[in-house]
Design a protein around this motif. Structure first.
Motif, short mmCIF file in Angstrom:
data_model
loop_
_atom_site.label_atom_id
_atom_site.label_comp_id
_atom_site.label_asym_id
_atom_site.label_seq_id
_atom_site.Cartn_x
_atom_site.Cartn_y
_atom_site.Cartn_z
N GLU A 233 0.98 -1.29 0.01
CA GLU A 233 -0.07 0.07 0.13
C GLU A 233 0.91 1.25 0.11
N GLU A 234 1.92 1.35 0.74
CA GLU A 234 2.80 2.38 0.79
C GLU A 234 3.52 2.62 -0.63
N GLU A 235 3.95 1.57 -1.09
CA GLU A 235 4.85 1.52 -2.38
C GLU A 235 3.59 2.43 -3.57
N GLY A 236 2.51 1.74 -3.46
CA GLY A 236 1.19 2.34 -4.40
C GLY A 236 0.93 3.76 -4.14
N MET A 237 1.17 4.10 -2.82
CA MET A 237 1.02 5.43 -2.73
C MET A 237 2.06 6.42 -3.19
N ILE A 238 3.36 5.92 -3.13
CA ILE A 238 4.52 6.55 -3.60
C ILE A 238 4.55 6.66 -5.15
N VAL A 239 4.12 5.53 -5.74
CA VAL A 239 4.19 5.50 -7.17
C VAL A 239 2.91 6.60 -7.73
N GLN A 240 1.94 6.46 -7.04
CA GLN A 240 0.76 7.42 -7.71
C GLN A 240 1.28 8.70 -7.46
N PHE A 241 1.78 9.03 -6.20
CA PHE A 241 2.27 10.64 -6.00
C PHE A 241 3.23 10.88 -7.02
N GLU B 102 3.88 9.86 -10.11
CA GLU B 102 3.16 9.92 -11.53
C GLU B 102 2.46 11.19 -11.57
N HIS B 103 1.74 11.57 -10.45
CA HIS B 103 0.82 12.49 -10.66
C HIS B 103 1.28 13.89 -10.55
N THR B 104 2.28 14.16 -9.46
CA THR B 104 2.97 15.39 -9.22
C THR B 104 4.28 15.66 -10.16
N LEU B 105 4.96 14.50 -10.61
CA LEU B 105 6.23 14.81 -11.23
C LEU B 105 7.36 15.60 -10.55
N LEU B 106 7.35 15.53 -9.22
CA LEU B 106 8.15 16.38 -8.28
C LEU B 106 9.52 15.58 -8.12
N PRO B 107 10.53 16.25 -8.04
CA PRO B 107 11.81 15.61 -7.65
C PRO B 107 11.92 14.84 -6.50
N LEU B 108 13.01 13.98 -6.47
CA LEU B 108 12.90 12.84 -5.45
C LEU B 108 12.80 13.81 -4.03
N ASP B 109 13.62 14.55 -3.60
CA ASP B 109 13.68 15.28 -2.21
C ASP B 109 12.23 15.73 -2.02
N ASP B 110 11.55 16.42 -3.05
CA ASP B 110 10.03 17.08 -2.89
C ASP B 110 9.28 16.00 -2.55
N CYS B 111 9.28 14.72 -3.29
CA CYS B 111 8.58 13.57 -2.86
C CYS B 111 8.88 13.14 -1.66
N LEU B 112 10.24 13.16 -1.10
CA LEU B 112 10.35 12.65 0.07
C LEU B 112 9.78 13.42 1.44
N TYR B 113 9.86 15.03 1.32
CA TYR B 113 9.14 15.76 2.16
C TYR B 113 7.79 15.69 2.17
N ALA B 114 7.18 15.53 1.17
CA ALA B 114 5.81 15.40 1.22
C ALA B 114 5.05 13.98 1.83
N LEU B 115 5.93 12.94 1.28
CA LEU B 115 5.45 11.50 1.78
C LEU B 115 5.81 11.12 3.01
N GLN B 116 7.03 11.87 3.79
CA GLN B 116 7.19 11.57 5.25
C GLN B 116 6.05 11.97 6.04
N ALA B 117 5.21 12.89 5.65
CA ALA B 117 4.28 13.05 6.68
C ALA B 117 3.06 11.92 6.70
N HIS B 118 3.18 11.15 5.77
CA HIS B 118 2.25 9.83 5.78
C HIS B 118 2.90 8.51 5.97
N ILE B 119 4.32 8.40 5.69
CA ILE B 119 5.19 7.59 5.90
C ILE B 119 6.48 7.95 6.54
#
Length: 284
Positions: free
Chosen positions: A42-50, A52-69
């Motif tokens: 489920e966590e991998e699915g959340m990461i992949v969807q985020f 693909e939809h936002t096209l954010l760089p790696l660090d921006d993805c990390l900052y946003a996803l750490q609030a949920h993971i």
């Protein structure tokens, strides 16, 4: 330790390590239990969807996803993206992200418009993104005419603590009209703001607007205009005050403006603290 190291032909650090041990048993290698957690499906699915939809760089993805993971690390995120074949954005995406481009000066705004819908009808969103801090201003109304674009800029210039130097828009309605001066152009002239047109959407700013639009639309339930406005207000507030951005060295847009105010107050008309809180979302 040196005598023992010389006697047995080993490194002195090895002797020091074993002297701290309570027994002579060799400990297991590899990660220690509890220190690392494997990502669930489920966590991998959340990461992949985020991603693909936002096209954010790696660090921006990390900052946003750490609030949920919370246990997500940069290396585990990178490995996850590698497994799903989305660890590298296309070269065109790097251009859209502004990689390698010089940071624009504070006071440059890119203004665009988009449409959202609720059960009460269609609504127009004017959004302005400050290009240096990435701070977003949004106004929701029912129309997207030339007078509304001028009203959005006038309200922004009147109430903004930022000293607006330039605005960038597409060469199309509601910002320009062939053969005549629009209300938007008159507001720019009256306020001493330079209005620059782009023949087409600028690759960096347009991509950021598109990502913002996708996130706005996907985080809103279209039940009513009032509910839509409340959800938009909450989302924009989280975007400006809680979302850390790699281009700002891990700061939020608000933290970046506060730091700039402390270092370069001449770029502002007044202290941005209270004005930004009430200006980021306007509903007409």
């Amino acid at each position: 330790m040196r005598i023992l190291a010389k006697r047995y032909g080993i490194n002195p650090k090895t002797v020091a390590k074993w002297k701290k041990r309570e027994s002579a048993d060799d400990l297991p290698h590899g990660p220690k239990p509890g220190r690392h957690r494997k990502l669930t499906a489920e966590e991998e699915g959340m990461i992949v969807q985020f991603r693909e939809h936002t096209l954010l760089p790696l660090d921006d993805c990390l900052y946003a996803l750490q609030a949920h993971i919370p246990h997500l690390s940069r290396s585990s995120l990178h490995r996850c993206l590698q497994r799903h074949g989305i660890n590298r954005l296309a070269e065109a995406s790097d251009v859209r992200m502004g990689v390698g481009q010089e940071t624009p000066p504070l006071g440059d705004l890119h203004i665009d418009t988009s449409q959202v819908r609720s059960n009460d009808g269609s609504h127009c969103l004017f959004n302005a993104i400050e290009q240096s801090s990435k701070f977003v201003f949004v106004q929701m109304g029912t129309r997207g005419k030339a007078a509304d674009a001028a009203g959005f800029l006038a309200a922004l210039a009147e109430r903004s603590p930022l000293r607006i130097e330039r605005v960038f828009t597409v060469d199309a309605e509601p910002f320009v009209a062939k053969g005549e001066e629009t209300d938007f152009a008159r507001v720019c002239r009256k306020r001493g703001i330079e209005h620059r047109l782009t023949a087409g959407p600028h690759p960096w700013t347009r991509a950021r607007d598109m990502r913002l639009g996708r996130m706005l639309l996907e985080n809103v339930t279209y039940t009513s205009e009032a509910y839509l406005a409340r959800m938009l207000r909450d989302f924009v507030h989280a975007y400006n005050f809680k979302r850390r951005v790699k281009a700002l060295r891990g700061k939020t847009p608000y933290e970046f403006l506060r730091r700039t105010w402390a270092e370069q107050p001449e770029r502002f008309l007044r202290d941005p603290h209270h004005d930004l809180l009430r200006l980021e979302f306007m509903h007409v």
